[in-house]
Design a protein around this motif. Sequence first.
Motif, PDB file in Angstrom:
ATOM      1  N   LYS A 185     -25.492  33.102 -34.990  1.00 18.54           N
ATOM      2  CA  LYS A 185     -24.406  32.123 -34.807  1.00 18.54           C
ATOM      3  C   LYS A 185     -24.796  30.754 -35.377  1.00 18.54           C
ATOM      4  O   LYS A 185     -25.895  30.579 -35.878  1.00 18.54           O
ATOM      5  N   SER A 243     -25.834  34.144 -22.383  1.00 19.03           N
ATOM      6  CA  SER A 243     -25.352  34.703 -23.654  1.00 19.03           C
ATOM      7  C   SER A 243     -23.876  34.365 -23.828  1.00 19.03           C
ATOM      8  O   SER A 243     -23.222  33.909 -22.882  1.00 19.03           O
ATOM      9  N   GLY A 244     -23.360  34.644 -25.018  1.00 24.33           N
ATOM     10  CA  GLY A 244     -21.924  34.483 -25.253  1.00 24.33           C
ATOM     11  C   GLY A 244     -21.135  35.460 -24.389  1.00 24.33           C
ATOM     12  O   GLY A 244     -20.049  35.135 -23.900  1.00 24.33           O
ATOM     13  N   THR A 245     -21.691  36.653 -24.218  1.00 25.97           N
ATOM     14  CA  THR A 245     -21.041  37.661 -23.385  1.00 25.97           C
ATOM     15  C   THR A 245     -20.969  37.177 -21.937  1.00 25.97           C
ATOM     16  O   THR A 245     -19.921  37.300 -21.280  1.00 25.97           O
ATOM     17  N   SER A 297     -21.531  31.166 -28.280  1.00 26.12           N
ATOM     18  CA  SER A 297     -22.742  32.002 -28.256  1.00 26.12           C
ATOM     19  C   SER A 297     -23.809  31.316 -29.097  1.00 26.12           C
ATOM     20  O   SER A 297     -23.499  30.701 -30.124  1.00 26.12           O
ATOM     21  N   TYR A 339     -14.932  43.492 -37.962  1.00 27.75           N
ATOM     22  CA  TYR A 339     -15.563  44.398 -37.028  1.00 27.75           C
ATOM     23  C   TYR A 339     -14.825  45.719 -37.062  1.00 27.75           C
ATOM     24  O   TYR A 339     -13.682  45.783 -37.507  1.00 27.75           O
ATOM     25  N   ASP A 355     -12.418  32.277 -27.495  1.00 24.98           N
ATOM     26  CA  ASP A 355     -13.720  32.855 -27.818  1.00 24.98           C
ATOM     27  C   ASP A 355     -14.129  32.201 -29.138  1.00 24.98           C
ATOM     28  O   ASP A 355     -13.702  32.598 -30.218  1.00 24.98           O
ATOM     29  N   THR A 381     -12.451  41.868 -33.298  1.00 21.79           N
ATOM     30  CA  THR A 381     -13.409  40.939 -32.701  1.00 21.79           C
ATOM     31  C   THR A 381     -14.626  41.745 -32.283  1.00 21.79           C
ATOM     32  O   THR A 381     -14.609  42.973 -32.352  1.00 21.79           O
ATOM     33  N   PHE A 382     -15.668  41.041 -31.831  1.00 21.56           N
ATOM     34  CA  PHE A 382     -16.797  41.752 -31.250  1.00 21.56           C
ATOM     35  C   PHE A 382     -16.361  42.287 -29.889  1.00 21.56           C
ATOM     36  O   PHE A 382     -15.617  41.613 -29.166  1.00 21.56           O
ATOM     37  N   CYS A 387     -17.180  31.855 -30.316  1.00 20.94           N
ATOM     38  CA  CYS A 387     -18.562  32.235 -30.646  1.00 20.94           C
ATOM     39  C   CYS A 387     -18.852  32.057 -32.137  1.00 20.94           C
ATOM     40  O   CYS A 387     -20.001  31.910 -32.541  1.00 20.94           O
ATOM     41  N   HIS A 388     -17.788  32.053 -32.966  1.00 22.15           N
ATOM     42  CA  HIS A 388     -17.977  31.849 -34.413  1.00 22.15           C
ATOM     43  C   HIS A 388     -17.747  30.403 -34.837  1.00 22.15           C
ATOM     44  O   HIS A 388     -18.043  30.058 -35.980  1.00 22.15           O
TER      45      HIS A 388
END
Length: 381
Positions: free
Chosen positions: A184, A56-58, A179, A322, A154, A82-83, A156-157
């Motif tokens: 995404k 995962s991105g996490t 991610s 967010y 990061d 951010t997330f 992810c976007h």
Amino acid sequence: MNKYIPYGHQSIDEYDIKAVVDVLKSDWLTTGPSVENFEKKVSKFCGCKYAVSVSSGTAALHTAMYAIGISDGDEVIVPSITFAASANSVVFQGGIPIFCDVEEDTLLIDCDLIENLITNKTRAIIAVDYAGQPCDYDRLREIASKHNLILIADACHSLGASYYGKRVGSNLADITVFSFHPVKNITTGEGGMVVTNSKEYYERSVVFRNHCVDVDYKQRMKKGDWFYDITDLGYNYRMTDMQCALGISQISKLPNWLLDRHAIANIYDMYFKDMCLINPLKVNPGIFHAYHLYVVKFCDQKVRDRMFSYLRNCRIGVNVHYIPVHLHSFYKNRFKTHEGLCSISESVYHRILSLPIFPSMTICDVNRVIDLIDHNMKTLQ
Ligand SMILES: *Cc1c(COP(=O)(O)O)cnc(C)c1O
């Protein structure tokens, strides 16, 4: 009833399905050839040396924190919009996220505020390419090298975005993470990737995603074929071959999907151009945007909240990206963060709205969203 339009949605076609089914019929469901091929595709696409797929991105963020050696008490600067996973990854390794406010017009980390947050415990900066717009990497690099900090992106976007002609994931940061969650820019169901030009970070990432198992062949030769050593606390963050086969199929379509996202963003931009109560986020010069999100900012919270309810009632899946991370209970309780810590983030969070944008969204869908916004604004007077 009108169909529901979500804020983001995956695109899956027959080629994607065939790619996954082919793997299911093969001998390798995990740690097989599709994993290696997907990593090669991503590193080639980004223009970097190494890519390590993870679950995962996490997991990618956590792996990056391990790779750079974050441990107890280390401070890492993270934007407050951010997330939560961006900051959580620091905590996973025992570090302390230090929240930095964002710029009002882009919602990217405010580089002017970073140096004030640096202490003798600061080890790294995590820059978040919010909405798909790359951060000011020249400025971030300058700050990072001046203070001997590691720069993590990061992204992810922002898979597919570029900064002055350089692809996100090339060498803009020391490590970049992606991610592949369904909302995404490409998806593998769940999945993520760590990319870097550093051999050291690459090698540490590869072992971390597989329990930190050391399979050094010299040790095996000496001690027997069954021998391996667990050198550190690692995880099972591996991606399956089914997921990677889907990723290979998806990434070949990404360039066209980015154009689709741009076409939608252009229509929104044209509509909002002459409005004063709603404004799209600013796009910096030299940027090729990945438009994971299309975010607008309202003049005040009342108008935003009214629009949110109205569009949701009309089956438009608008969202708010967010809630500032430092306002979550976990951070308030564990790290004593509080209201007032990042005032721009806190005020802008009440005025933003993410409008639907995804490659299969039709012009008709875009116009429906715009007509509804128009209608709601007219009833304001
Ligand atoms: C989606 C996202 C993540 C987490 O990715 P997952 O694949 O959902 O774990 C981290 N950071 C940002 C900015 C994201 O948008």
